[in-house]
Design a protein around this motif. Structure first.
Motif, PDB file in Angstrom:
ATOM      1  N   GLY A 644      39.798 -24.247  -2.623  1.00  0.00           N
ATOM      2  CA  GLY A 644      40.775 -23.226  -2.242  1.00  0.00           C
ATOM      3  C   GLY A 644      41.574 -23.572  -1.006  1.00  0.00           C
ATOM      4  O   GLY A 644      42.463 -22.811  -0.600  1.00  0.00           O
ATOM      5  N   GLU A 645      41.304 -24.715  -0.386  1.00  0.00           N
ATOM      6  CA  GLU A 645      42.095 -25.200   0.746  1.00  0.00           C
ATOM      7  C   GLU A 645      42.714 -26.546   0.338  1.00  0.00           C
ATOM      8  O   GLU A 645      42.193 -27.615   0.672  1.00  0.00           O
ATOM      9  CB  GLU A 645      41.225 -25.355   1.989  1.00  0.00           C
ATOM     10  N   PRO A 646      43.811 -26.500  -0.414  1.00  0.00           N
ATOM     11  CA  PRO A 646      44.335 -27.702  -1.064  1.00  0.00           C
ATOM     12  C   PRO A 646      44.643 -28.846  -0.105  1.00  0.00           C
ATOM     13  O   PRO A 646      45.077 -28.631   1.031  1.00  0.00           O
ATOM     14  CB  PRO A 646      45.619 -27.205  -1.737  1.00  0.00           C
ATOM     15  N   GLN A 647      44.380 -30.047  -0.610  1.00  0.00           N
ATOM     16  CA  GLN A 647      44.780 -31.274   0.075  1.00  0.00           C
ATOM     17  C   GLN A 647      45.683 -32.054  -0.855  1.00  0.00           C
ATOM     18  O   GLN A 647      45.481 -32.077  -2.073  1.00  0.00           O
ATOM     19  CB  GLN A 647      43.563 -32.126   0.433  1.00  0.00           C
ATOM     20  N   ALA A 648      46.695 -32.706  -0.280  1.00  0.00           N
ATOM     21  CA  ALA A 648      47.609 -33.526  -1.067  1.00  0.00           C
ATOM     22  C   ALA A 648      47.795 -34.864  -0.367  1.00  0.00           C
ATOM     23  O   ALA A 648      47.820 -34.943   0.862  1.00  0.00           O
ATOM     24  CB  ALA A 648      48.963 -32.824  -1.229  1.00  0.00           C
ATOM     25  N   TRP A 649      47.878 -35.882  -1.167  1.00  0.00           N
ATOM     26  CA  TRP A 649      48.194 -37.217  -0.670  1.00  0.00           C
ATOM     27  C   TRP A 649      49.467 -37.680  -1.391  1.00  0.00           C
ATOM     28  O   TRP A 649      49.621 -37.443  -2.584  1.00  0.00           O
ATOM     29  CB  TRP A 649      47.073 -38.214  -0.987  1.00  0.00           C
ATOM     30  N   LEU A 650      50.365 -38.317  -0.673  1.00  0.00           N
ATOM     31  CA  LEU A 650      51.542 -38.892  -1.320  1.00  0.00           C
ATOM     32  C   LEU A 650      51.805 -40.267  -0.723  1.00  0.00           C
ATOM     33  O   LEU A 650      51.454 -40.534   0.430  1.00  0.00           O
ATOM     34  CB  LEU A 650      52.757 -37.975  -1.176  1.00  0.00           C
ATOM     35  N   GLY A 651      52.399 -41.131  -1.526  1.00  0.00           N
ATOM     36  CA  GLY A 651      52.664 -42.475  -1.022  1.00  0.00           C
ATOM     37  C   GLY A 651      53.070 -43.437  -2.107  1.00  0.00           C
ATOM     38  O   GLY A 651      53.572 -43.051  -3.168  1.00  0.00           O
ATOM     39  N   SER A 652      52.812 -44.709  -1.864  1.00  0.00           N
ATOM     40  CA  SER A 652      53.377 -45.787  -2.684  1.00  0.00           C
ATOM     41  C   SER A 652      52.470 -46.269  -3.795  1.00  0.00           C
ATOM     42  O   SER A 652      52.895 -47.054  -4.642  1.00  0.00           O
ATOM     43  CB  SER A 652      53.715 -46.979  -1.774  1.00  0.00           C
ATOM     44  N   ALA A 653      51.205 -45.831  -3.816  1.00  0.00           N
ATOM     45  CA  ALA A 653      50.216 -46.479  -4.680  1.00  0.00           C
ATOM     46  C   ALA A 653      50.161 -45.862  -6.065  1.00  0.00           C
ATOM     47  O   ALA A 653      49.992 -44.651  -6.216  1.00  0.00           O
ATOM     48  CB  ALA A 653      48.836 -46.396  -4.040  1.00  0.00           C
ATOM     49  N   ASP A 654      50.297 -46.711  -7.084  1.00  0.00           N
ATOM     50  CA  ASP A 654      49.963 -46.325  -8.440  1.00  0.00           C
ATOM     51  C   ASP A 654      48.502 -46.684  -8.705  1.00  0.00           C
ATOM     52  O   ASP A 654      47.904 -47.495  -7.983  1.00  0.00           O
ATOM     53  CB  ASP A 654      50.867 -47.042  -9.446  1.00  0.00           C
ATOM     54  N   LEU A 655      47.971 -46.105  -9.779  1.00  0.00           N
ATOM     55  CA  LEU A 655      46.558 -46.338 -10.098  1.00  0.00           C
ATOM     56  C   LEU A 655      46.430 -47.536 -11.021  1.00  0.00           C
ATOM     57  O   LEU A 655      46.041 -47.442 -12.179  1.00  0.00           O
ATOM     58  CB  LEU A 655      45.958 -45.081 -10.718  1.00  0.00           C
ATOM     59  N   MET A 656      46.792 -48.705 -10.456  1.00  0.00           N
ATOM     60  CA  MET A 656      46.739 -49.968 -11.182  1.00  0.00           C
ATOM     61  C   MET A 656      46.001 -50.986 -10.320  1.00  0.00           C
ATOM     62  O   MET A 656      45.991 -50.891  -9.094  1.00  0.00           O
ATOM     63  CB  MET A 656      48.146 -50.463 -11.520  1.00  0.00           C
ATOM     64  N   HIS A 657      45.430 -51.998 -10.974  1.00  0.00           N
ATOM     65  CA  HIS A 657      44.669 -53.006 -10.226  1.00  0.00           C
ATOM     66  C   HIS A 657      45.523 -53.667  -9.160  1.00  0.00           C
ATOM     67  O   HIS A 657      45.079 -53.867  -8.022  1.00  0.00           O
ATOM     68  CB  HIS A 657      44.133 -54.079 -11.182  1.00  0.00           C
ATOM     69  N   ARG A 658      46.752 -54.028  -9.520  1.00  0.00           N
ATOM     70  CA  ARG A 658      47.583 -54.757  -8.556  1.00  0.00           C
ATOM     71  C   ARG A 658      47.860 -53.899  -7.323  1.00  0.00           C
ATOM     72  O   ARG A 658      47.924 -54.407  -6.210  1.00  0.00           O
ATOM     73  CB  ARG A 658      48.895 -55.184  -9.214  1.00  0.00           C
ATOM     74  N   ASN A 659      48.043 -52.592  -7.508  1.00  0.00           N
ATOM     75  CA  ASN A 659      48.321 -51.722  -6.370  1.00  0.00           C
ATOM     76  C   ASN A 659      47.098 -51.512  -5.493  1.00  0.00           C
ATOM     77  O   ASN A 659      47.214 -51.454  -4.261  1.00  0.00           O
ATOM     78  CB  ASN A 659      48.814 -50.357  -6.860  1.00  0.00           C
ATOM     79  N   LEU A 660      45.952 -51.396  -6.109  1.00  0.00           N
ATOM     80  CA  LEU A 660      44.744 -51.062  -5.359  1.00  0.00           C
ATOM     81  C   LEU A 660      44.037 -52.280  -4.784  1.00  0.00           C
ATOM     82  O   LEU A 660      43.247 -52.147  -3.847  1.00  0.00           O
ATOM     83  CB  LEU A 660      43.784 -50.281  -6.251  1.00  0.00           C
ATOM     84  N   ASP A 661      44.319 -53.476  -5.339  1.00  0.00           N
ATOM     85  CA  ASP A 661      43.595 -54.682  -4.918  1.00  0.00           C
ATOM     86  C   ASP A 661      44.480 -55.762  -4.310  1.00  0.00           C
ATOM     87  O   ASP A 661      43.999 -56.558  -3.507  1.00  0.00           O
ATOM     88  CB  ASP A 661      42.843 -55.296  -6.105  1.00  0.00           C
ATOM     89  N   ARG A 662      45.740 -55.825  -4.709  1.00  0.00           N
ATOM     90  CA  ARG A 662      46.559 -56.968  -4.305  1.00  0.00           C
ATOM     91  C   ARG A 662      47.834 -56.571  -3.587  1.00  0.00           C
ATOM     92  O   ARG A 662      48.736 -57.379  -3.435  1.00  0.00           O
ATOM     93  CB  ARG A 662      46.892 -57.814  -5.544  1.00  0.00           C
ATOM     94  N   ARG A 663      47.915 -55.320  -3.157  1.00  0.00           N
ATOM     95  CA  ARG A 663      49.077 -54.857  -2.414  1.00  0.00           C
ATOM     96  C   ARG A 663      48.642 -54.027  -1.213  1.00  0.00           C
ATOM     97  O   ARG A 663      47.575 -53.421  -1.239  1.00  0.00           O
ATOM     98  CB  ARG A 663      49.993 -53.994  -3.303  1.00  0.00           C
ATOM     99  N   VAL A 664      49.493 -54.027  -0.208  1.00  0.00           N
ATOM    100  CA  VAL A 664      49.307 -53.081   0.888  1.00  0.00           C
ATOM    101  C   VAL A 664      50.031 -51.802   0.474  1.00  0.00           C
ATOM    102  O   VAL A 664      51.258 -51.778   0.350  1.00  0.00           O
ATOM    103  CB  VAL A 664      49.877 -53.610   2.210  1.00  0.00           C
ATOM    104  N   GLU A 665      49.263 -50.775   0.189  1.00  0.00           N
ATOM    105  CA  GLU A 665      49.789 -49.477  -0.224  1.00  0.00           C
ATOM    106  C   GLU A 665      49.302 -48.418   0.752  1.00  0.00           C
ATOM    107  O   GLU A 665      48.230 -48.558   1.346  1.00  0.00           O
ATOM    108  CB  GLU A 665      49.308 -49.110  -1.640  1.00  0.00           C
ATOM    109  N   VAL A 666      50.076 -47.364   0.884  1.00  0.00           N
ATOM    110  CA  VAL A 666      49.701 -46.302   1.813  1.00  0.00           C
ATOM    111  C   VAL A 666      49.866 -44.943   1.148  1.00  0.00           C
ATOM    112  O   VAL A 666      50.891 -44.663   0.525  1.00  0.00           O
ATOM    113  CB  VAL A 666      50.564 -46.347   3.094  1.00  0.00           C
ATOM    114  N   LEU A 667      48.836 -44.115   1.288  1.00  0.00           N
ATOM    115  CA  LEU A 667      48.922 -42.701   0.952  1.00  0.00           C
ATOM    116  C   LEU A 667      48.717 -41.917   2.246  1.00  0.00           C
ATOM    117  O   LEU A 667      47.842 -42.249   3.045  1.00  0.00           O
ATOM    118  CB  LEU A 667      47.844 -42.298  -0.053  1.00  0.00           C
TER     119      LEU A 667
END
Length: 724
Positions: A644-667
């Motif tokens: 009931g106390e919502p949290q939101a994250w926004l940024g550059s990262a898609d949910l793909m291997h390259r984004n999560l393992d081989r890129r600098v991404e920020v949320l």
């Protein structure tokens, strides 16, 4: 009490086995008690061996949705033509990168199964069956639907035989004065080897005969890309350039008889493979690789249906493609050129005119001077929503004011893609020339934008900016800008964290979110991150950021686990994710676990979804929707009800291997309740059952659900009300 969870996961191979979805990150979250799934819960998910849709086949379904837009008679006609062009260019890139990658694996004997269970050879066989059908459907829509509809509106795409005498005379003059001097016919005989055919070039395979000797010869004529794909010959009448060239082949082969001419087009492997030794050598290595790119192996041969079998046999042999990689289509080939027709000044056949407006917090008030962005952001955070909120009067103005402001001491900026005449580059140059410290992290490996980024990197260096090419082995994909300002109460950091590139042109077409904030904690996090990117520090702990490859995957999985804990404790729970693609097995398995626990999960995915919704016992509580249309949905948002106390994250990262393992991404996690509420309202509208969208079923098929509301139209209408 807070729960401490172990280290993040790493995926080393794109097609490798799914990682353990349930490892926990070294993050602390205020959940009592911390939820840790037991072995029985893990087994309840992992027993579904076919729980992942193949990512390549899912991408084709995305491009099929683009094609369905071109088929939709309710859309303006020239917009339908543009969607045909987008479909064609999308498919070109798919072959250049994804199909080419599968061919490399097969050739290298790397028989690793994808998460879907398919081997590379099985994937490529299925892909060819689907792509062939889509290409044939694409050509049929153009010939049977779009061309007649355009003709009804006075826009005619004709072949040479349909031109009248005056139009043919005009084409003859064009050929003589402009086209002929550019053409270079290349013959094939013992003295002339088969020429190299560059990727995506349109070509004529010409067969000529010696009138006395009777011998036949093959020659190739490249259709110049410097001229319009469709040549204007009258009042909104156009003829393909290859028709103009084909009619004048005797000028290129004087004294020879023209036996036949056939259009063909080759797609090559054009993905980059660069060895990164250090930042100084990376620029030179990339420049060399760009020179090699045009010599990549052929992965597709497109020909017109009327091609002579002997000519086709020669092309197949010389280009090194198999018969399975040949696609015979109704001409003309290369419909990416339809972009030029879609740009015709026919407003009656396009979407209604739309102009972004200045965000209310940044709007001019009783003054001809622009609002002081720093003063506005100091009062409260500003959530930008492009293209509805003007990029020029928000992000661009933020940097331009920083460059001109004598109180600004430093600007730090990441650049992944930008436009050719970028005011962002100009602002950074102006700041450096004014004596400010300017750091720019330039990602020169941004696929297909490498040359442009090399040029900008050098321009920035010459102006006195500190230019860094990021971290070895990682692409810097995050969208960050930070301004350091000396104010009466001390040094203050202003930051912009976005989901889209710092590109004024795409900001008018791509839907993206951005946060402008003077939040001290966020500013400190961003400052540490810039130091990581430019120096040798390695801070991996942030209060308001998740940063890949360190903890985006693990942080999101932990947030998903928190929602399970909230649900089991009887508190409000729910997960909503908006992204371009969801492929990562760890995140998907965590979402499956949440569904099994009873948490409602809603995904809004523009492109690829490897997740199967609606599978009994696995994902009954998950829905997946997709919205395509006037604007390219590009923002990434991760929303958690959080008791009931919502949290939101926004940024550059898609949910793909390259984004999560081989890129600098920020949320980034905004802390302003007003900003969080705004994000929630946008998700409410996009996920409303009355909003038109495609829905995904458990078999991987998408179905268009016509609602009473179009998302983009509704947001444009909301913006117009705000303007009044």
């Amino acid at each position: 009490m807070t729960g401490t969870l172990p280290s993040a996961l790493h995926v080393s191979l794109e097609d490798g086995p799914a990682p353990d979805a349930f490892a926990h990150p070294s993050e602390t979250f205020d959940v009592e008690p911390p939820y840790v799934p037991d072995m029985a819960e893990l087994a309840a998910v992992q027993q579904f061996a076919d729980r992942f849709i193949d990512r390549e086949l899912s991408w084709l379904r995305f491009n099929q949705r683009v094609l369905e837009l071109a088929e939709d008679p309710a859309l303006p006609l020239l917009e339908r033509a543009r969607f045909l062009a987008i479909f064609a260019s999308n498919l070109d890139e798919f072959f250049m990168v994804r199909v080419a990658g599968l061919k490399r694996r097969i050739a290298a004997g790397v028989a690793v199964r994808a998460a879907s269970g398919l081997l590379p050879r099985e994937q490529i066989n299925e892909l060819w069956g689907d792509t062939r059908q889509l290409m044939e459907r694409h050509a049929a829509v153009f010939q049977d639907d779009i061309v007649p509809a355009l003709a009804d509106q006075g826009i005619e795409i004709v072949r040479w035989a349909d031109l009248d005498k005056e139009e043919q005379k005009a084409c003859k003059r064009l050929f003589k004065e402009r086209v002929f001097p550019v053409l270079t016919p290349l013959a094939v005989d013992p003295a002339h080897p088969f020429p190299y055919i560059s990727g995506l070039s349109l070509n004529l395979a010409v067969v000529v005969r010696h009138p006395k000797e009777g011998t036949e010869h093959f020659a190739r004529v490249k259709v110049p890309q410097t001229f319009a794909r469709f040549v204007p010959v009258g009042d909104q009448r156009f003829v393909p350039m290859e028709d103009v060239i084909g009619e004048h082949l005797k000028k290129l082969f004087p004294g020879m008889e023209i036996v036949g001419a056939h259009t063909f087009r080759v797609t090559r492997n054009e993905d980059l493979e660069v060895e990164e030794d250090d930042a100084e050598n990376l620029l030179q290595a990339l420049e060399k690789e760009l020179l090699r790119r045009k010599f990549g192996a052929a992965v597709r041969l497109e020909v017109e249906e009327s091609i002579d079998p002997k000519v086709l046999e020669l092309l197949v042999s010389e280009l090194g493609v198999s018969r399975n990689e040949v696609v015979a289509l109704r001409g003309p080939l290369d419909l990416t050129g339809l972009h030029s027709l879609a740009d015709l000044p026919r407003d009656d056949l396009k979407y209604d005119a739309f102009l972004p407006t200045t965000h209310p917090s940044l709007a001019e008030v009783e003054s001809a001077s622009p609002v002081d962005v720093f003063e506005s952001v100091r009062r409260h955070d500003v959530l930008l929503h492009h293209p509805y909120d003007s990029f020029a009067t928000s992000v661009q103005r933020f940097l331009e004011q920083a460059a001109a402001d004598p109180h600004v001491l430093a600007i730090k900026q990441t650049l992944y893609r930008t436009s050719g005449d970028s005011p962002i580059i100009d602002a950074l140059v102006d700041a450096a020339e004014a004596g400010k410290q300017v750091l720019v992290i330039v990602e020169i490996k941004a696929r297909f934008d490498e040359r442009a980024n090399i040029r900008w990197a050098r321009k920035l260096e010459h102006a006195g900016c500190h230019v860094v090419y990021g971290l070895v082995g990682l692409k810097t994909h995050c969208k960050l800008s930070m301004v350091v300002r000396d104010e009466p109460d001390g040094i203050r950091r202003y930051t912009h964290i976005g989901t889209g590139n710092y590109n004024p042109k795409t900001a008018r077409l791509y839907e993206d979110l951005g946060l402008l904030t003077a939040d001290t904690a966020i500013g400190e996090d961003v400052a540490h991150l810039f130091n990581n990117l430019s120096g040798i520090s390695r801070n991996a702990s942030y209060e308001h950021l998740l940063v890949a490859p360190d903890n985006v995957r693990s942080g999101l999985v932990s947030q998903i686990h928190q929602e399970i804990a909230h649900h089991r404790a009887g508190r409000s729970s729910g997960i909503r994710i908006k992204a371009n693609s969801v492929v990562d097995e760890a995140v998907i398995d965590a979402l499956y676990l949440a569904s099994q626990a009873g948490v409602r999960v809603e995904l809004l995915i523009r492109g690829i979804s490897a997740l199967r919704p609606g599978v009994p016992g696995l994902s009954e509580n998950i829905s997946v929707r997709s919205i395509l249309g006037r604007f390219l949905e590009h923002s990434r948002v991760f929303w958690f009800d959080n008791g009931g106390e919502p949290q939101a994250w926004l940024g550059s990262a898609d949910l793909m291997h390259r984004n999560l393992d081989r890129r600098v991404e920020v949320l980034v996690r905004p802390s302003d309740p007003h900003v969080i509420a705004q994000i929630g309202e946008l998700l409410d509208l996009a996920l409303d059952p009355d909003t038109t969208s495609w829905t995904l079923d458990s078999e991987g098929a998408w179905t268009l659900q016509h609602g009473t509301v179009g998302l983009h139209e509704a947001l444009i209408a909301r913006q117009r009300v705000r303007r009044r």
